[in-house]
Design an enzyme around this catalytic site. Sequence first.
Site, PDB file in Angstrom:
ATOM      1  N   CYS A  42      17.220  35.762  78.204  1.00 56.95           N
ATOM      2  CA  CYS A  42      16.078  36.996  78.581  1.00 56.95           C
ATOM      3  C   CYS A  42      14.839  36.483  79.092  1.00 56.95           C
ATOM      4  O   CYS A  42      14.406  35.557  79.003  1.00 56.95           O
ATOM      5  CB  CYS A  42      15.663  37.466  76.783  1.00 56.95           C
ATOM      6  SG  CYS A  42      14.761  38.741  76.847  1.00 56.95           S
ATOM      7  N   GLY A  43      14.273  37.617  79.891  1.00 56.24           N
ATOM      8  CA  GLY A  43      13.120  37.349  80.682  1.00 56.24           C
ATOM      9  C   GLY A  43      11.913  36.717  79.646  1.00 56.24           C
ATOM     10  O   GLY A  43      10.866  36.483  80.030  1.00 56.24           O
TER      11      GLY A  43
END
Length: 160
Positions: A42-43
């Site tokens: 995930c970012g």
Amino acid sequence: MAEICPSFLDHQQSKLHSTDTINLCDTAAGKPLLVVNTASHCGYTSQFEGLEKLHKRYGPEGLVVVGFASDDFQQEADSEEEAADICFKNFGVTFTMIAPGPVTGHHANPVFREINEQSNPPRWNFTKYVIDADGNVVRHFPSKVTPDDPALIEAVESVL
């Protein structure tokens, strides 16, 4: 201590990439919590570093940080081993990490079922919930709020 532990914490949870389980009442009864739904791809994954800093800074004062790996948003690693490597090796996580499971909807684990009733369900990974020693969600923060954000730190300090 179980009598002062909120019932939603009184469940056996599998630890991430482990045969061990944990009952959060054993570690969090009568203590405030910072609960976060996490994902390995995930970012916001780099927030593990900041969460670990909060754990080290406020753990001695009683804060219990717990990460719940989740694939509700299709961002989790393909295996628990890979997820564990990302958490423990890449980011040095020492706080409790729970094995992947749902955090939204009617299949959510018991902790998130209660959180979702008291607050807004996570809309993305790395949603953070500050919970007081009585089991009440006092604040929640969306993914974009980093662990070093003054508002999050203020909320954590307010429950200590």
